[in-house]
Design a protein around this motif. Structure first.
Motif, mmCIF file in Angstrom:
data_model
loop_
_atom_site.group_PDB
_atom_site.id
_atom_site.type_symbol
_atom_site.label_atom_id
_atom_site.label_comp_id
_atom_site.label_asym_id
_atom_site.label_seq_id
_atom_site.Cartn_x
_atom_site.Cartn_y
_atom_site.Cartn_z
ATOM 1 N N PRO A 161 16.820 -14.327 -8.838
ATOM 2 C CA PRO A 161 15.741 -14.593 -7.883
ATOM 3 C C PRO A 161 14.847 -13.372 -7.737
ATOM 4 C CG PRO A 161 17.815 -14.209 -6.738
ATOM 5 C CD PRO A 161 18.133 -14.237 -8.204
ATOM 6 N N VAL A 162 13.546 -13.609 -7.580
ATOM 7 C CA VAL A 162 12.606 -12.502 -7.442
ATOM 8 C C VAL A 162 12.087 -12.450 -6.010
ATOM 9 C CG1 VAL A 162 10.392 -11.568 -8.211
ATOM 10 C CG2 VAL A 162 11.945 -12.607 -9.862
ATOM 11 N N VAL A 163 12.155 -11.259 -5.416
ATOM 12 C CA VAL A 163 11.742 -11.075 -4.029
ATOM 13 C C VAL A 163 10.615 -10.055 -4.006
ATOM 14 C CG1 VAL A 163 12.545 -10.321 -1.764
ATOM 15 C CG2 VAL A 163 14.136 -11.446 -3.313
ATOM 16 N N ASP A 164 9.585 -10.321 -3.228
ATOM 17 C CA ASP A 164 8.482 -9.373 -3.103
ATOM 18 C C ASP A 164 8.912 -8.233 -2.181
ATOM 19 O OD1 ASP A 164 6.170 -7.988 -2.356
ATOM 20 O OD2 ASP A 164 4.917 -9.730 -2.790
ATOM 21 N N LEU A 165 9.022 -7.025 -2.758
ATOM 22 C CA LEU A 165 9.535 -5.893 -1.978
ATOM 23 C C LEU A 165 8.656 -5.611 -0.758
ATOM 24 C CD1 LEU A 165 11.712 -3.639 -1.865
ATOM 25 C CD2 LEU A 165 10.144 -2.180 -3.107
ATOM 26 N N LEU B 27 5.434 -5.118 4.784
ATOM 27 C CA LEU B 27 4.127 -4.497 4.591
ATOM 28 C C LEU B 27 3.106 -5.594 4.321
ATOM 29 C CD1 LEU B 27 5.193 -1.710 2.121
ATOM 30 C CD2 LEU B 27 4.539 -1.381 4.499
ATOM 31 N N SER B 28 1.839 -5.289 4.561
ATOM 32 C CA SER B 28 0.819 -6.250 4.202
ATOM 33 C C SER B 28 0.722 -6.271 2.688
ATOM 34 C CB SER B 28 -0.531 -5.829 4.797
ATOM 35 O OG SER B 28 -0.824 -4.532 4.331
ATOM 36 N N VAL B 29 0.545 -7.462 2.130
ATOM 37 C CA VAL B 29 0.564 -7.584 0.683
ATOM 38 C C VAL B 29 -0.840 -7.449 0.131
ATOM 39 C CG1 VAL B 29 1.305 -9.049 -1.227
ATOM 40 C CG2 VAL B 29 2.518 -9.110 0.940
ATOM 41 N N SER B 30 -0.932 -6.735 -0.968
ATOM 42 C CA SER B 30 -2.236 -6.511 -1.570
ATOM 43 C C SER B 30 -2.667 -7.758 -2.348
ATOM 44 C CB SER B 30 -2.160 -5.310 -2.512
ATOM 45 O OG SER B 30 -1.059 -5.471 -3.362
ATOM 46 N N VAL B 31 -3.875 -7.706 -2.930
ATOM 47 C CA VAL B 31 -4.391 -8.846 -3.697
ATOM 48 C C VAL B 31 -3.446 -9.198 -4.836
ATOM 49 C CG1 VAL B 31 -6.845 -8.789 -3.241
ATOM 50 C CG2 VAL B 31 -5.820 -7.105 -4.818
ATOM 51 N N PRO B 32 -3.364 -10.479 -5.204
ATOM 52 C CA PRO B 32 -2.459 -10.860 -6.291
ATOM 53 C C PRO B 32 -2.801 -10.074 -7.561
ATOM 54 C CG PRO B 32 -3.433 -12.797 -5.257
ATOM 55 C CD PRO B 32 -4.072 -11.611 -4.630
ATOM 56 N N ALA B 33 -1.783 -9.511 -8.183
ATOM 57 C CA ALA B 33 -2.015 -8.668 -9.342
ATOM 58 C C ALA B 33 -2.096 -9.513 -10.603
ATOM 59 C CB ALA B 33 -0.884 -7.660 -9.468
ATOM 60 N N ASP C 113 4.290 -3.470 -7.350
ATOM 61 C CA ASP C 113 2.980 -3.499 -7.992
ATOM 62 C C ASP C 113 2.931 -2.614 -9.219
ATOM 63 O OD1 ASP C 113 2.085 -5.224 -6.071
ATOM 64 O OD2 ASP C 113 1.549 -3.610 -4.696
ATOM 65 N N ASP C 114 3.728 -1.532 -9.193
ATOM 66 C CA ASP C 114 3.632 -0.576 -10.284
ATOM 67 C C ASP C 114 4.841 0.337 -10.247
ATOM 68 O OD1 ASP C 114 2.609 0.626 -12.473
ATOM 69 O OD2 ASP C 114 1.048 1.756 -11.420
ATOM 70 N N PHE C 115 5.146 0.972 -11.388
ATOM 71 C CA PHE C 115 6.194 1.993 -11.355
ATOM 72 C C PHE C 115 5.777 3.205 -12.163
ATOM 73 C CE2 PHE C 115 8.558 1.988 -15.432
ATOM 74 C CZ PHE C 115 7.889 0.954 -16.079
ATOM 75 N N GLY C 116 6.321 4.372 -11.793
ATOM 76 C CA GLY C 116 5.962 5.613 -12.462
ATOM 77 C C GLY C 116 7.108 6.130 -13.302
ATOM 78 N N SER D 19 0.820 -1.200 0.000
ATOM 79 C CA SER D 19 0.000 0.000 0.000
ATOM 80 C C SER D 19 0.863 1.264 0.000
ATOM 81 C CB SER D 19 -0.874 -0.027 1.249
ATOM 82 O OG SER D 19 -0.051 -0.327 2.364
ATOM 83 N N GLU D 20 2.173 1.097 -0.139
ATOM 84 C CA GLU D 20 3.082 2.235 -0.001
ATOM 85 C C GLU D 20 3.823 2.556 -1.293
ATOM 86 O OE1 GLU D 20 3.754 4.187 2.712
ATOM 87 O OE2 GLU D 20 2.079 3.191 3.719
#
Lengths: 540, 120
Positions: free
Chosen positions: A446-450, A456-462, A487-490, A414-415
Motif C-alpha cells: 500500500p502507498v501512503v502520502d507521507l 502537511l498541506s499537499v503540494s500540486v500533483p507531481a 515528492d523527491d529524494f536526495g 513543503s518540508e
C-alpha cells in the motif's frame, strides 16, 4: 599516484589488522578454528593495502601468509605448532615493517627466508624452525632491538574520565554542523582551493569522530560481569535454583548506551527468576531439570547490537495478559483483536502483572514499562517472545554508537525530512501520480502520502512520484511493506542527530533533529510511529 | 549528470583511495559500504548507476552481493574489485552479474579506464 596522503589511514587500519592477527593466532594455537576466516581476511587486507601503497616486503610476506591461511581455512592443512610458531615470527616481522613505514624509513628487511619457510609449510613440507632467539631472526637489529629502559616504559593504555569523551563528542558534533555549512558553500563555489580544503577538513573531522567513538566503546562484558552474583542472590531469596549462561559479550557499545542498560537488564533478570523460572519441585513434575537456566547472549546485527535474555521457565500466557489488561481498563475490543506478539507486549503496560503472587523484588510486568522506555529512548526496539511452559525471550536491539545516523533526505509537501537508511528497503520512482498500491517482492504494497500522514498541506500533483518502501513487522513468515509517497529524494547524508528535549520530544512522528549546511533544522522521522499511524489509516 | 556510484570494501583505506579517484574522474560517490550486506542495502535504497564491489568482505562477500544487486530494476552496473591472486574468481564474479573488474593495487589510470569502458 601520490599515495603519501593515505599513509595515516593505512597505518591505522593495518595496526587494527595486526592486533586481529595476534588475537587470531592465539586462538588458533588453542586449537580453535572459529577465527580462521577473520584471520585470513586480516592478511588479505594487509596485502591489498600494502600493494596499493607500494610497500613490497609487506605485500609479499602477507601474500604468502594469506595463501597458507587459505589452505588452513579450506582444511587442506592442519595448523601444526610449527606453522603457528612461524606465523608468530612473521607477525613480528610485519610489525617491524609497519614501524619502519611509520618512521618513514626504508623497508630494508630481508623477508625472503621467512617467505620460503611459509611457502614450504603451505606445500605441507616440514621445515625445522630455526632455534634462534627472536633478535637473531633475519630481521634487522635496528627494527627489532628494544631501546634500553624499555622495562620501565609507561603503559600505552591511559585512563581517562568518561566525561572528557562526552565533551569531545559534543565538540565533534558542533564541528560536523560547521562543516556542513562549509560543504554547502564549497558546492556553490568554483574555487578548487576551497573544495580541496573542505574535503580535507571533512576527512579529518570524520577521522576524529571515528576515533572518539571507538574510544568510547566498551564491551558488554563490563556490564554483565556482576550478573552471576545478582542471579545468585535473587534466586537464593526466591528459593530457586538458577544457572546463568552468558555468550558473546565481547561485542562493544557506546559507553552512554551501556550505562543506561544496567537497570533494565537487572529488571529483566529479576522477572525471569521470580516469575519465569519455576521452583525446583514444579519443574521436576513438569519434566524439566530442577535447575532453571537464564541465557544472556549478545550479537551484532548489521550496525546494531542485539541482547537477548532467555529463560526456560513457565513462559507468559497471552490470554492471561489480555484479561489483566482489560481488568486494568484497556479497551476490550482492541485487546481482543491483538496478535500474539502485540498481546505479549502488553506486559510493558505500567502496573500490569501476570504473576498470581507478587514477590518482594518484582512482579512480572513491574519495570517492563521502564525497560521498554529506556530501550526506545536509546533508539532501540524491544521484542518479547514466549511459549507457555517453555520459557520467555526478551530481545533488545540497540544502536551501537550514538549521534551519527546514515539518512536519506526526502521532500514531502513543503518540508524536508530524514529517513534512517537502515529502515529503507527500496526507493522507487514512477512517472505520473502515485497509485494506491504497488507490487514489490511479490507483495502488494500500500502507498501512503507521507505529507498527508504527517498532516502537511499537499503540494500540486507531481508529474512523477517517488516511493520509499519500508518493511513493517508482522506476524508470520511473510514480509510486509508500506510505501511512503514523497515528492523527491536526495543523496545519503551522515546526519549528526541531536536528541529532542521536552517539549519537542513529545512531537509526534519525529525522533531527532539535525541542522543542515544552510542552517535549516530538519527532523529525523520516527519510523515505528509513522508505520503504526500508516497501518491505522490503511485499516480504517 | 554525473554517474552515481556506490563503493563497497571492508578497508576504509581502499574506499578512500577509490572515492578520491572517482570524485576526481567526475563520478558522484553516493555511498560507501563496509560489507556485502551494506552494499546491497545501499544499492537498493539509492539506486546508483554503478556499484563497485570488493570480493573479500565480512558478513556477505562481493560475489554474494553481486547476485543480489543484479536483480535490481533498473539494472545497476556491477564492477568487481579483486586482489592479486584472485584472478580465477573473476570468472565466477562475471557469472554472478559483474560486467567488469579491477585488479588491485588501485591506480587512477586503471580504475578510470575500466569505468570509461562501460557501455551505456
Amino acid at each position: 599516484m601520490d599515495t603519501s596522503k593515505y599513509k595515516a589511514l593505512y597505518l591505522q587500519e593495518t595496526n587494527t589488522h595486526l592486533s586481529g592477527i595476534e588475537a587470531g593466532l592465539l586462538d588458533l594455537e588453542k586449537g580453535s578454528l572459529s577465527e580462521v576466516d577473520n584471520l585470513f581476511r586480516h592478511y588479505h587486507s594487509i596485502k591489498g593495502m600494502s600493494a596499493s601503497m607500494g610497500y613490497e616486503p609487506l605485500k609479499v610476506l602477507s601474500h604468502a601468509e594469506e595463501d597458507l591461511l587459505d589452505r588452513i581455512r579450506s582444511k587442506s592443512l592442519a595448523p601444526a605448532p610449527e606453522i603457528i610458531t612461524t606465523l608468530f615470527e612473521c607477525l613480528d616481522t610485519l610489525k617491524a615493517l609497519v614501524r619502519l613505514v611509520e618512521e618513514d624509513k626504508p623497508l630494508d628487511l630481508d623477508v625472503s627466508p621467512l617467505i620460503s619457510r611459509v611457502r614450504a609449510l603451505s606445500e605441507g613440507k616440514q621445515t625445522p624452525v630455526p632455534a634462534q632467539a627472536p633478535h637473531e631472526t633475519p630481521v634487522s637489529a635496528q627494527a627489532q632491538a628494544a631501546p634500553a629502559g624499555a622495562e620501565l616504559r609507561i603503559s600505552n593504555v591511559m585512563k581517562v574520565e568518561g566525561r572528557v569523551f562526552d565533551e569531545l563528542l559534543t565538540t565533534v558534533g558542533d564541528l560536523f554542523m560547521a562543516l556542513s555549512s562549509f560543504k554547502e558553500l564549497s558546492q556553490r563555489s568554483r574555487s578548487i582551493e576551497l573544495k580541496d580544503g573542505v574535503h580535507l577538513l571533512g576527512k579529518s573531522v570524520n577521522a576524529l569522530h571515528k576515533n572518539i567513538l571507538s574510544a568510547r566503546m566498551l564491551p558488554i562484558r563490563d556490564l554483565t560481569e556482576s550478573l552471576p552474583r545478582v542471579v545468585r542472590d535473587i534466586s537464593g531469596k526466591a528459593g530457586k535454583d538458577v544457572g546463568l549462561k552468558i555468550e558473546g559479550t565481547e561485542i562493544s557499545l557506546d559507553r552512554s548506551i551501556l550505562e543506561d542498560l544496567g537497570s533494565p537488564l537487572v529488571h529483566i533478570i529479576r522477572n525471569a527468576v521470580d516469575h519465569g523460572i519455576e521452583t525446583p519441585s514444579v519443574r521436576e513434575s513438569a519434566g524439566k531439570p530442577r535447575a532453571g537456566t537464564i541465557t544472556l547472549s549478545a550479537y551484532a546485527r548489521r550496525d546494531r547490537a542485539v541482547i537477548e535474555i532467555s529463560d526456560d521457565g513457565r513462559g507468559i500466557d497471552p490470554e492471561k495478559i489480555k484479561m489483566k489488561a482489560v481488568e486494568k481498563g484497556a479497551d476490550p475490543r482492541k485487546v481482543a483483536a491483538m496478535t500474539r506478539k502485540e498481546s505479549l507486549m502488553l506486559v510493558c503496560l505500567p502496573g500490569l502483572t501476570s504473576a498470581e503472587t507478587v514477590t518482594e523484588t518484582s512482579g512480572r510486568g513491574v519495570g517492563m514499562d521502564i525497560v521498554k522506555a529506556v530501550v526506545e529512548g536509546l533508539g532501540g526496539a524491544l521484542e518479547i517472545e514466549s511459549e507457555p511452559g517453555k520459557g520467555t525471550t526478551i530481545r533488545m536491539e540497540l544502536p551501537r554508537t550514538t549521534s551519527i545516523v546514515k539518512t536519506l533526505l526526502v521532500t514531502a509537501g513543503s518540508e524536508q525530512f530524514l529517513f534512517p537508511i537502515t529502515k529503507i528497503e527500496r526507493v522507487i520512482e514512477l512517472s505520473g501520480e502515485a497509485p494506491a498500491s504497488i507490487e514489490y517482492a511479490g507483495c502488494k504494497v500500500p502507498v501512503v502520502d507521507l505529507a498527508l500522514l504527517i498532516g502537511l498541506s499537499v503540494s500540486v500533483p507531481a508529474r512523477s512520484s517517488t516511493i520509499v518502501i519500508v518493511e513493517r513487522e508482522q506476524e508470520g513468515p511473510e514480509r510486509g511493506f508500506v510505501g511512503f509517497m514523497v515528492d523527491d529524494f536526495g543523496v545519503e547524508l551522515d546526519a549528526y542527530i541531536k536528541p529532542l528535549l521536552p517539549p519537542m520530544s513529545r512531537l509526534w512522528g519525529v525522533a531527532g533533529i539535525t541542522i543542515m549546511g544552510d542552517g535549516r533544522p530538519v527532523f529525523l522521522l520516527d519510523i515505528p510511529q509513522i508505520l503504526s499511524r500508516a497501518a491505522n489509516r490503511l485499516s480504517s | 549528470m554525473s554517474k552515481r556510484v556506490v563503493i563497497a570494501d571492508d578497508a576504509d583505506f581502499h574506499r578512500t583511495v577509490l572515492k578520491d579517484i572517482l570524485t576526481k574522474g567526475g563520478f558522484d560517490v553516493v555511498a560507501e559500504a563496509a560489507n556485502g550486506e551494506e552494499a546491497v542495502s545501499r544499492a537498493r535504497a539509492l539506486r546508483p548507476d554503478i556499484v563497485i564491489l570488493d570480493i573479500v568482505m565480512p558478513l556477505m562477500n562481493g560475489i554474494e552481493a553481486a547476485r543480489e544487486i543484479r536483480l535490481l530494476e533498473p539494472p545497476v552496473k556491477i564492477i568487481m574489485c579483486t586482489s592479486l591472486g584472485y584472478e580465477p574468481i573473476v570468472e565466477e564474479a562475471l557469472k554472478s552479474g559483474a560486467c567488469a573488474y579491477i585488479v588491485k593495487p588501485l591506480s587512477e589510470k586503471k580504475v578510470l579506464a575500466v569505468l570509461d569502458g562501460l557501455k551505456d
